[in-house]
Design an enzyme around this catalytic site. Structure first.
Site, short mmCIF file in Angstrom:
data_model
loop_
_atom_site.label_atom_id
_atom_site.label_comp_id
_atom_site.label_asym_id
_atom_site.label_seq_id
_atom_site.Cartn_x
_atom_site.Cartn_y
_atom_site.Cartn_z
N ASN A 223 0.86 -1.49 0.13
CA ASN A 223 -0.10 0.06 -0.01
C ASN A 223 0.89 1.23 0.08
O ASN A 223 2.14 1.11 0.02
CB ASN A 223 -0.83 -0.02 1.12
CG ASN A 223 -0.28 -0.23 2.36
OD1 ASN A 223 0.62 1.06 2.87
ND2 ASN A 223 -0.48 -1.18 3.31
N ASP A 289 -4.86 -6.11 5.07
CA ASP A 289 -6.45 -6.86 5.60
C ASP A 289 -6.11 -8.13 5.18
O ASP A 289 -6.40 -9.30 5.98
CB ASP A 289 -7.33 -6.26 5.25
CG ASP A 289 -7.67 -4.99 5.97
OD1 ASP A 289 -7.03 -4.96 7.24
OD2 ASP A 289 -8.14 -4.16 5.53
N LYS A 299 9.10 -17.18 -9.60
CA LYS A 299 8.39 -16.28 -10.06
C LYS A 299 7.36 -16.82 -11.00
O LYS A 299 7.54 -17.31 -11.82
CB LYS A 299 9.41 -15.58 -10.83
CG LYS A 299 8.88 -14.21 -11.73
CD LYS A 299 9.80 -13.69 -12.39
CE LYS A 299 9.05 -12.29 -13.30
NZ LYS A 299 9.88 -11.88 -14.32
N PHE A 335 -5.17 4.31 13.81
CA PHE A 335 -5.12 5.29 12.72
C PHE A 335 -6.14 4.74 12.03
O PHE A 335 -6.31 3.57 11.74
CB PHE A 335 -3.85 5.57 12.06
CG PHE A 335 -3.23 6.49 12.71
CD1 PHE A 335 -2.48 6.36 13.89
CD2 PHE A 335 -2.80 7.84 12.10
CE1 PHE A 335 -1.81 7.22 14.59
CE2 PHE A 335 -2.20 8.92 12.70
CZ PHE A 335 -1.49 8.53 14.04
N LYS A 353 -12.45 -1.89 18.08
CA LYS A 353 -10.98 -2.26 18.41
C LYS A 353 -10.79 -1.96 20.03
O LYS A 353 -9.60 -2.11 20.24
CB LYS A 353 -10.01 -1.66 17.54
CG LYS A 353 -10.40 -2.20 16.03
CD LYS A 353 -9.19 -2.07 15.13
CE LYS A 353 -9.70 -2.20 13.63
NZ LYS A 353 -8.43 -2.63 12.68
N1 CTP Z 1 -4.87 -2.56 12.08
C1 CTP Z 1 -4.30 -3.79 12.56
N2 CTP Z 1 -4.32 -4.92 11.81
C2 CTP Z 1 -4.63 -5.03 10.66
C3 CTP Z 1 -5.28 -4.05 10.07
C4 CTP Z 1 -5.39 -2.78 10.83
O1 CTP Z 1 -3.71 -3.44 13.66
N3 CTP Z 1 -4.81 -6.22 10.03
C5 CTP Z 1 -4.83 -1.30 12.63
C6 CTP Z 1 -4.18 -0.19 11.70
O2 CTP Z 1 -2.75 -0.13 12.17
C7 CTP Z 1 -4.96 1.13 12.26
C8 CTP Z 1 -6.07 0.59 12.55
O3 CTP Z 1 -6.23 -0.79 12.80
O4 CTP Z 1 -4.33 1.51 13.27
C9 CTP Z 1 -7.31 0.83 11.24
O5 CTP Z 1 -6.87 0.19 10.32
P1 CTP Z 1 -7.76 0.28 8.86
O6 CTP Z 1 -6.98 -0.26 7.75
O7 CTP Z 1 -7.96 1.75 8.66
O8 CTP Z 1 -8.98 -0.56 9.44
P2 CTP Z 1 -9.36 -1.97 9.19
O9 CTP Z 1 -9.92 -2.29 10.41
O10 CTP Z 1 -8.44 -2.60 8.35
O11 CTP Z 1 -10.65 -1.69 8.11
P3 CTP Z 1 -10.82 -1.43 6.72
O12 CTP Z 1 -9.51 -1.62 5.98
O13 CTP Z 1 -11.87 -2.12 6.18
O14 CTP Z 1 -11.09 0.09 6.55
#
Ligand code: CTP
Length: 417
Positions: A223, A289, A299, A335, A353
């Site tokens: 990302n 995620d 590869k 965040f 969370k």
């Molecule tokens: N986070 C985490 N572990 C994950 C995904 C996210 O600890 N697998 C944490 C990130 O570091 C951030 C917070 O959760 O502080 C929110 O992350 P975000 O990607 O915005 O939220 P998600 O719960 O993954 O939801 P979505 O991607 O569907 O918006």
């Protein structure tokens, strides 16, 4: 050289972990910069002196080098073999820049954004607090141009001016313009640096960057996170005396521990290894995620088929897992970078969370967020408070977040268990 050392190596001094850039301009008061450099270092600060070329007519770089125990910087284009331009590297290191003495010339340049030598360039590139101790002839100080420039620096740029004293000048004139006393300058600088020393003894884990989930030896799912926000929080927390561990997908060299990881699972392992003993966790990282179920050992080659299907599985949600087991005396912060529904999504994540705070930003706004040094955010707390921070440097956002976090830590750690 026989310099009096009042702080021993085992007694680090109140300004431990603080980095000060001491700018020295060309005026007779430059000789007093030696006592300022020495005083700051004895109080525990790391001091990097930057001299204007004119300052070297009054004192030598060797003197300041010996007193600060660091290389002294004078010329703008001495890159010293580093890949990063010197002015950027120095500007990023500093918790505070003090210019003492600040001459009418340097004050005029700063008020007008002129960066024709290293010191003014560093100040323009820095995001930290800037303090100026003017020293000049009373008529020069009184001149409308100088007064106007000081006003611009103070009111528009928020630089802090340490007012000059009244007295007899080296040139024989009497009036205002004598640089403030060394003791006064040291006390002002120390009080500014210690204002934010409220995380001493606290142990903090901060994550930064975007995780990379391998597909094959060449490719990964990633990302756009640059890690800048996480590093800004870690730097700011370290400067306030916290014992920081930065768990990051981005390599940075720091004096505090940096654990470099690649995947979400590696990040989870690194965070969990330290979580029990930490006071606060700030999850700035953009954690993927999903990850590919199978990582190819070779590869993946292009085939006749127009489509390639990757099967993905969910990664652990680190914050979610730790939010469930966190102790009452720990604070956790998340965040949320959202492209729509910023408030409602951030609020949901805060609750789901079990976070103490969440910092949300709208990634559809240009020039802030991913890769930028700036962001504009909304901060939500578990108690329902909401604060909007307009576009500002990530370091300033980090400082504000740490103010809130420090106050919160104090409350939860005082509360009966
Ligand atoms: N986070 C985490 N572990 C994950 C995904 C996210 O600890 N697998 C944490 C990130 O570091 C951030 C917070 O959760 O502080 C929110 O992350 P975000 O990607 O915005 O939220 P998600 O719960 O993954 O939801 P979505 O991607 O569907 O918006």
């Amino acid at each position: 050289m026989n310099e009096d050392d009042s702080y021993s190596a085992t007694e680090p001094g109140p300004l431990k972990n603080r980095t000060v850039i001491l700018g020295v301009c060309g005026g007779i008061a430059a000789y007093k910069a030696c006592d300022i450099a020495s005083g700051l270092r004895k109080a525990g600060a790391t001091v990097h002196a930057v001299m204007t070329p004119h300052a070297t007519s009054f004192i030598t770089p060797l003197t300041l080098q010996t007193l600060t125990r660091n290389e002294v910087h004078v010329h703008q284009f001495d890159e010293g073999g580093h890949w990063k331009p010197e002015h950027i590297e120095l500007a990023q290191k500093a918790d505070l820049i003090l210019v003492a003495p600040a001459t009418a010339n340097t004050i005029a340049k700063l008020a007008n954004g002129i960066c024709d030598e290293l010191l003014t360039t560093i100040i323009m590139a820095a995001q930290c607090r800037v303090m100026l101790a003017p020293a000049m002839n009373p008529h020069m100080l009184d001149h409308p141009a100088t007064q106007f420039n000081l006003g611009v620096l103070q009111h528009r740029m928020r630089y802090e001016i340490i007012p000059p004293d009244i007295g007899e000048m080296a040139c024989g004139d009497y009036g205002a313009g004598k640089m403030a006393s060394v003791e006064g300058i040291l006390a002002t600088v120390a009080s500014k640096l210690m204002e934010r020393s409220n995380l001493t003894g606290k142990s903090m884990i901060i994550t930064a960057g975007g995780t990379r989930e391998p597909i094959d030896p060449v490719r990964f799912i990633g990302n756009r996170s640059s890690g800048k926000m996480g590093v800004a929080v870690a730097d700011a927390a370290h400067a306030r005396g916290a014992d920081v561990t930065l768990i990051s997908t981005v390599h940075v060299e720091r004096s505090y521990p940096v654990v470099v990881v690649e995947t979400a699972q590696e990040m989870q392992e690194a965070v969990e290894a330290e979580f029990d003993t930490c006071d606060a966790l700030v999850m700035t990282a953009a954690v993927a995620d999903y990850r590919p179920i199978v990582v190819s050992t070779h590869k993946i080659k292009k085939t006749e088929s127009e489509d390639l299907v990757l099967e993905l599985t969910k990664n652990p949600d680190i914050l979610d897992l730790l939010g469930r087991v966190k102790r009452k005396d720990q604070v956790i912060v998340g965040f949320a970078a959202e492209s729509e529904g910023l408030l409602s999504n951030a609020q949901q994540k805060l609750k789901r969370k079990h976070l103490d705070m969440i910092i949300g930003n709208d990634i559809s706004v240009p020039d802030i967020g991913f890769g930028s040094d700036y962001n504009a955010v909304v901060i939500l707390t578990a108690e329902g408070q909401r604060e909007n921070l307009p576009r500002m440097p990530k370091r300033a956002i980090a400082e504000h977040l740490l103010d809130l976090l420090a106050a919160r830590l104090e409350n939860v750690q005082k509360a009966p268990v």
